[in-house]
Every structure is written in C-alpha cells, then in structure tokens.
Motif scaffolding. Structure first.
Motif, PDB file in Angstrom:
ATOM      1  N   HIS A  92       0.839  -1.194   0.000  1.00 34.48           N
ATOM      2  CA  HIS A  92       0.000   0.000   0.000  1.00 34.48           C
ATOM      3  C   HIS A  92       0.878   1.248   0.000  1.00 34.48           C
ATOM      4  O   HIS A  92       1.945   1.263   0.594  1.00 34.48           O
TER       5      HIS A  92
ATOM      6  N   ASP B 168       6.141   3.246   6.627  1.00 33.62           N
ATOM      7  CA  ASP B 168       4.744   2.810   6.406  1.00 33.62           C
ATOM      8  C   ASP B 168       4.068   3.658   5.333  1.00 33.62           C
ATOM      9  O   ASP B 168       3.387   4.645   5.652  1.00 33.62           O
ATOM     10  N   ASN B 169       4.067   3.400   4.188  1.00 36.80           N
ATOM     11  CA  ASN B 169       4.699   2.247   3.573  1.00 36.80           C
ATOM     12  C   ASN B 169       5.377   2.638   2.267  1.00 36.80           C
ATOM     13  O   ASN B 169       5.272   1.958   1.251  1.00 36.80           O
TER      14      ASN B 169
ATOM     15  N   GLU C 178      -5.548   1.468   2.351  1.00 38.14           N
ATOM     16  CA  GLU C 178      -5.169   0.433   3.340  1.00 38.14           C
ATOM     17  C   GLU C 178      -5.356   0.946   4.757  1.00 38.14           C
ATOM     18  O   GLU C 178      -5.894   0.243   5.624  1.00 38.14           O
ATOM     19  N   GLU C 179      -4.984   2.197   4.998  1.00 37.15           N
ATOM     20  CA  GLU C 179      -5.069   2.755   6.352  1.00 37.15           C
ATOM     21  C   GLU C 179      -6.521   2.945   6.795  1.00 37.15           C
ATOM     22  O   GLU C 179      -6.787   3.201   7.975  1.00 37.15           O
TER      23      GLU C 179
ATOM     24  N   ASP D 233       4.820  -4.560   3.695  1.00 32.32           N
ATOM     25  CA  ASP D 233       4.304  -3.394   4.428  1.00 32.32           C
ATOM     26  C   ASP D 233       5.236  -3.114   5.596  1.00 32.32           C
ATOM     27  O   ASP D 233       5.257  -3.864   6.570  1.00 32.32           O
TER      28      ASP D 233
HETATM   29 ZN   LIG Z   1       1.085   0.058   6.551  1.00 36.54          ZN
END
Ligand SMILES: [Zn+2]
Length: 543
Positions: A254, A280-281, A313-314, A341
């Motif tokens: 991501h 991240d990331n 993704e978050e 990740d």
């Molecule tokens: Zn992440």
C-alpha cells in the motif's frame, strides 16, 4: 592487535554477506530516491482521496511505465479507481436562522445524523407544541436521569422523541441542553442510524443560553436540513508483465498513509503535521517499483507478474479488497501474492525479518530459508493480518507478508526517510527475488487455510472470530469471512451476515460492536441478532 584482528573478522564476514555489486548499489540509490520523494512533505502524507495521493499515484504510474510494465488498471490505464463511503455529511443547503441571525453550521448547530431533509419556519416558543411548527426539547433532564446508565444512548433517545412528535404533527425538533456540565453533542457522520421524516437539529449550549433561557419569548426560526453521502475516491496503481504464462504472481504494497492524521488513526493525536510514512509504507511501495524493474530485466518468464500499489489500506484494507472484488486478471490464475508493508527498518543487529502467511501453502516451508547470509526470518503462520495480503488470503490465495517490525515512529509524523535502513531493505528485496526464482515454473503452489491466533486485546476478552467488512456502510457490522474453529463458526454464522445486536446492546457500526463485546467475559451467554439477507436471526452464544 586484537582489535584490528577482530575488526578484520567483522568486516570480512559482514563484507562477504554485505558486499554490494554496482547493480545492487543502483537499486539502493533508487530506493533512496523513491522513498525520499514518496515521504516528502510535498505529498502531504499520501492520504487517500487527497492531492497528496494524486501526486503519489501519478508518480507510481510513471515509474511503472518507465519500468516497461503494461497498464492493468481501469481501461488502458495504470489506475483502478474505487469509491469510499464515509457516512454522511452536512450539505451547504443546511441553515438555521433565529431572530434573523444566521447561525454557523456545525459550530452553533447541526442536524442529527438521522435527521430528515426538510425545512420549517415561523414564530415559535420553547413552550409551545403546535402542529405544523417546530417543537423544542431540552435534553438536560433525560441526560441527568441516565447519567449512571451505561446502555443509554442520547442519539437514540432524541430519535425516539422525534419519531414521537412527528406523529403528533410537529414540523421539526430543535434540541438543546441547558445543563451546566460542559458535555456538548457532536455531529457523527459515521453513525448509521436510519433517517426519519422531520428535521432534527441540535443547538449548541452557547446558542441555547442566548436564545432559550427560561423566560424566552417568541422566536422566529427558519431552518433547513440537508444531509448527503460523504465519499472520496481511492486509486490503486496496477502494472503487468505478461509472459503468456498460465499463472500470475502478485507483488503488492500500500502507498497511502495518514495525511495530517485526520482519520483518527494517528498514534500522535493532536499532532497535525505531515505523517510522512517513510517506513509505512513508502518502503514497501519502493520495493514493488524496484522488483518490477528487476523482474522485467530477468529471465523469470514462466509466470506473469502483476505489480500493485494499493490505496485505502489505512482506512481498512479498502484498495486490496476492492481489487479482489474487481480483479483485472482472473483470480484463479493467481499463483500467490507477496505483500510488503514496512520493510524499511531492518535491525542491523538481529537482521530479523517477520514473514507472515507461512501457513497459507504447504510449499512455503520448502521455498523459504529461515536464515540467509543477510537475514533471519521469523515465520508467522497466519494468512490474516493488519495489511493487504489478508484480502487475497480470504480469496484462498497463498500469501506472504514481509515486515521488519513496529518502530517508535509508527503512525507518527516522525516516520521519516532518513530513518530507513536502505541496505536492509535491499536484502529483503533479494530474499523476495529468490522466492520468484524458486517458483519460476509452471506449477501453481497449493493453498492451505491457517489457524488464527486467539485475538485477545486490551479492550475485550472475548471475540466471535470473524473478519469484519470495513467497506460496509449499512447499519450493523457485516462479516466478511468466518474464521475456522471460532465461536462465530460454531454458532452457525456465515460470511455476509450483518450483526445488529449483541444481547441488550444495539450494534450500528464497528465501534458500537467493540463497545458491546467489551461488556462480555468468558462463559457469558447471550444472543447475537443478525440479518442474513432479509431474514432476521437470533443465535445463542456462550463466549
Ligand atoms: Zn502500513
């Protein structure tokens, strides 16, 4: 002497393992450039649906194109766009004018989430209850009466009141709180309480004190409420190497992150600086770019390769979930998926790399070395975890999840590019390259389901054991997948079921579900109320 001799040993062993070829150094230089750009303040923390995300996906598309990948997004582009439903928002048409003074939406007043869209105006008085006019309700008493009642939900109480006066002909409900305590209601766009007919408005304490004191005389009000869906668009970036092979290997990561920490997922609440998200990331994302180049220039021709950078993704694995539900290649053609990740903070002392998904194929134990010159692997069997590989595992696709571990900068504005261990990340890339070489054949590896670890957390000691559907926007909590061997499976829950109540506790969303779950302990018996399609079901459960 001893010192020189020892350092010679150190250097030779390190050097043997760490000796970098010219081409290796080029990859490392590229990683630096990519992570520095992706984690720059210019990209504003790459929050899904923002200008920062746009700069990132334009950059990634460009990198994929330069790497010689074929576009595999929507149409003939690298981009796959998906919509994120974020509940409700107050639309500009909403207004509240009292005695010719226009109040400020959200600050002085707001419509409750279940408010009807509509308008009302006229001369009113808090005491009057006339048909066709707005009625007032001071919630002070009901709050006082229920201050020790953990089940009490003020929004639900106001909704019931509104439904009641709606039947009695009121044209709207205006609520306020004359109580001394400084608790103030807030607009909650994420709540999923069903909408009613009449407008329902909450006035702030300041406004109530000014206009609604005990001997308030007649007032003129002119109100309008309008609520609408709050949505934003996310963008996956997808490139492809078509070798005309039977199977495809997916390499993903991501690229979205927290922006300025607006989505309540920062671990530094109140700090609204750019959350740069280098580890991240941006780290995983850069590894996908470099692996695309390396594979393109390699002799690995017995598989096709799909490179995908996810957004959302978050917010709950939304981009990967969308891709698995709208795949741009047939999912049954997929051999396996590798997700990276946070691979940017390898510890130079332990060289430890965590590899999740080890149990998702019986082949992994033959393919994955536990120890290499540069890395020591710590295997984790589960196919389910806090990142995008989960979406593929739930489609019965073998997965691997690469992760160098949580650092103190995790989900903070301090997760910056100068803290990345670039050589360490390169070693992870080499490890992944070796897997691609090992599986450069026409066989598809077998899939195996994994046993999920007991999910006990600080908040609750019991669970039902299902994967929630984070993209579900209806009332309740929808089960995306039922985990083998857990309570949900035992009581007969199925994927797609929507939980609406747990014992006495209404479940409208994940938060209220978690709050309800926290009320139970091991051995407690209760009833899970759920909707399976249009059928309401009550399942008895003993935790
Ligand atoms: Zn992440």
């Amino acid at each position: 002497m001893k010192y020189i001799f020892i350092s010679l040993i150190l250097i030779s062993t390190g050097a043997a393992a760490q000796r970098l070829k010219k081409s290796d150094k080029e990859v490392i230089e590229n990683l630096k450039k990519e992570i520095t750009y992706l984690a720059s303040d210019k990209l504003q923390g790459r929050r899904t649906g923002t200008e920062g995300e746009k700069l990132a996906y334009e950059y990634l598309s460009d990198q994929f194109e330069k790497a010689g990948l074929a576009p595999k997004g929507d149409g003939n582009s690298f981009i796959q766009t998906f919509e994120i439903n974020e509940g409700k928002q107050i639309l500009p048409a909403t207004h509240f004018i009292i005695n010719d003074t226009a109040l400020e939406s959200r600050k002085d007043f707001f419509p409750l989430i279940f408010s009807g869209d509509g308008s009302a105006k006229g001369d009113v008085s808090p005491a009057f209850k006339e048909k066709g006019r707005p009625w007032f309700w001071d919630i002070k008493d009901v709050l006082d009466e229920n201050q020790n009642n953990p089940h009490f939900d003020i929004a639900e109480a106001i909704r019931n009141k509104a439904l009641d006066i709606e039947k009695k002909g009121a044209s709207a409900l205006i609520t306020y709180n004359s109580g001394k305590a400084d608790d103030e209601l807030e607009f909650d766009g994420k709540s999923k309480m069903p909408q009613i007919q009449i407008p329902v408005i909450y006035l702030s304490k300041k406004v109530a004190a000014k206009y609604l004191s005990d001997n308030a005389a007649n007032l003129t009000v002119d109100l309008q409420t309008a609520l609408g869906d709050k949505t934003r668009m996310g963008h996956n970036v997808i490139g492809y190497i078509d070798n005309g092979a039977a199977h495809t290997i997916i390499l993903g990561a991501h690229y979205d992150h927290l922006g300025l920490g607006q989505d309540n997922n920062t671990l530094d609440p109140g700090n609204h600086e750019v959350h740069n998200g280098a580890d991240d990331n941006a780290s995983g994302t850069a590894s996908v770019i470099e692996l695309a180049k390396l594979v393109k220039d390699s002799k690995l021709k017995n598989n096709n390769y799909l490179f995908i950078c996810f957004s959302g993704e978050e917010l709950g694995l939304l981009g990967s979930k969308y891709f698995t539900e709208h795949p741009t290649i047939p999912l049954d053609q997929v051999d396996y998926m590798i997700n990276s990740d946070m691979i940017g903070r390898l510890n130079d002392a332990t060289h430890k790399i965590i590899i999740g998904g080890y149990g998702t194929s019986p082949e992994w134990s033959k393919i994955l070395p536990e120890k290499t010159k540069a890395l020591t692997a710590k295997f984790d069997s589960s196919g389910i975890g806090p990142s995008d590989h989960t979406s593929f595992y739930l489609q019965n696709i073998p997965v691997l999840f690469f992760f160098t571990g949580i650092e103190k900068d995790y989900h903070k504005a301090t997760d910056d590019a100068d803290k990345i261990n670039y050589v360490g990340e390169f070693r992870v890339i080499q490890y992944i390259q070796d897997i691609l070489k090992e599986t450069n054949n026409n066989q598809k590896i077998a899939f195996s389901k994994t046993r999920e670890p007991k999910m006990e957390t600080a908040h609750f000691s019991v669970t039902l054991g299902f994967m929630p559907d984070y993209s579900y926007s209806g009332n309740g909590v929808k089960a995306d997948a039922i985990i083998d061997g857990k309570t949900a499976q035992k009581i007969g829950m199925k994927a797609g079921d929507v939980i609406t109540r747990l014992g006495d506790y209404p479940v409208t969303d994940l938060n209220s579900y978690m709050a309800a779950l926290g009320k139970f302990k091991k051995g407690d018996a209760t009833v899970v109320t759920l909707m399976r399609g249009n059928n309401k079901m009550n399942l008895e459960v003993v935790f």
